[in-house]
Design a protein around this motif. Sequence first.
Motif, short mmCIF file in Angstrom:
data_model
loop_
_atom_site.label_atom_id
_atom_site.label_comp_id
_atom_site.label_asym_id
_atom_site.label_seq_id
_atom_site.Cartn_x
_atom_site.Cartn_y
_atom_site.Cartn_z
N ARG A 1 0.85 -1.18 0.00
CA ARG A 1 0.00 0.00 0.00
C ARG A 1 0.89 1.24 0.00
O ARG A 1 1.84 1.33 0.77
CB ARG A 1 -0.89 0.02 1.24
CG ARG A 1 -1.87 -1.13 1.35
CD ARG A 1 -2.70 -0.96 2.60
NE ARG A 1 -3.27 -2.22 3.04
CZ ARG A 1 -3.86 -2.39 4.23
NH1 ARG A 1 -3.92 -1.39 5.09
NH2 ARG A 1 -4.36 -3.57 4.55
N PRO A 2 0.60 2.21 -0.86
CA PRO A 2 1.43 3.41 -0.90
C PRO A 2 1.30 4.24 0.38
O PRO A 2 0.27 4.20 1.07
CB PRO A 2 0.90 4.17 -2.11
CG PRO A 2 -0.46 3.62 -2.35
CD PRO A 2 -0.45 2.21 -1.89
N LEU A 3 2.36 4.98 0.68
CA LEU A 3 2.44 5.79 1.89
C LEU A 3 2.62 7.25 1.54
O LEU A 3 3.02 7.60 0.42
CB LEU A 3 3.62 5.33 2.75
CG LEU A 3 3.65 3.87 3.20
CD1 LEU A 3 4.99 3.56 3.85
CD2 LEU A 3 2.50 3.58 4.17
N GLU A 4 2.35 8.12 2.51
CA GLU A 4 2.67 9.53 2.40
C GLU A 4 3.43 9.95 3.64
O GLU A 4 3.10 9.53 4.76
CB GLU A 4 1.40 10.38 2.27
CG GLU A 4 0.66 10.18 0.96
CD GLU A 4 -0.51 11.13 0.79
OE1 GLU A 4 -1.22 10.98 -0.21
OE2 GLU A 4 -0.73 12.00 1.66
N ALA A 5 4.45 10.79 3.46
CA ALA A 5 5.22 11.35 4.57
C ALA A 5 4.91 12.84 4.66
O ALA A 5 5.03 13.57 3.66
CB ALA A 5 6.71 11.12 4.36
N HIS A 6 4.54 13.29 5.86
CA HIS A 6 4.09 14.67 6.07
C HIS A 6 4.85 15.34 7.20
O HIS A 6 5.41 14.67 8.09
CB HIS A 6 2.60 14.68 6.42
CG HIS A 6 1.70 14.36 5.28
ND1 HIS A 6 1.09 15.35 4.53
CD2 HIS A 6 1.30 13.17 4.75
CE1 HIS A 6 0.34 14.77 3.59
NE2 HIS A 6 0.46 13.45 3.71
N VAL A 7 4.81 16.65 7.16
CA VAL A 7 5.37 17.49 8.22
C VAL A 7 4.25 18.33 8.82
O VAL A 7 3.47 18.96 8.10
CB VAL A 7 6.47 18.42 7.67
CG1 VAL A 7 7.02 19.33 8.78
CG2 VAL A 7 7.59 17.63 7.04
N GLY A 8 4.15 18.30 10.16
CA GLY A 8 3.28 19.24 10.87
C GLY A 8 1.80 19.10 10.63
O GLY A 8 1.13 20.09 10.31
#
Length: 228
Positions: A91-98
């Motif tokens: 499953r694809p992921l997302e990396a986020h800030v804040g």
Amino acid sequence: MTINQSLLNQVRAALGSSINPNLTARSQIFDLFEAYIFSFLIEAARSELNVDIDYIDTNNNKATTFTFRTSPGQIFNGLYTHAEITFQRKRPLEAHVGVRVSGISKVLHECDLLIVEKSEAEFCRNNSVSPQSSKVMLAVECKYYSPRNFGIKLAREFLGLTNDFSSNCKYYFVYNTTSSSVEELLAHHKNGRWFRYVVPSQLNDVDLLKSEFKNAIKNFIASKKYSI
């Protein structure tokens, strides 16, 4: 070289030559520190075979500038960039800030960094809701403080957050300095993962955190739970 410039250089190197961060050496040190730790997540993902990493802007287009949040907000609003991470047959992921995350209690908590399933992030953007902690693979609390201001209150706040997060999420406390009282408390609570002295001049401590993130990615890839 100043600490600001050292952090920025690491961020630029991790993002790659095709995109530049909106931060500069004159940005606030705590914003640069978050971006610096974020760069380790990107490096950890890139260390695996058969991975695609794209940087996506608010309009769901590939970004030309990586816009880091400099204050926390909702995943469904604000002008910012996130990283989309895709491994084969996962499953694809997302990396986020804040961004804010909904805890077990349904109370919203600010996460300096997180990796969340893309399907959850898309659902949240489409419905103007916050991600559930059960859908967050990894979260990081980043603290850049002078030694005299780095106190036990920060450790208590971190431990309180871990208690309201799903056990599916690995939560890390990462900081630039050290404190015997803080670390005594953190060591007593096994659900807290903490890393001290994470600054460019402390290579051994930096490598410990990088290895931890790489192991987290490896475990994600190995887990059948996230297969498609």
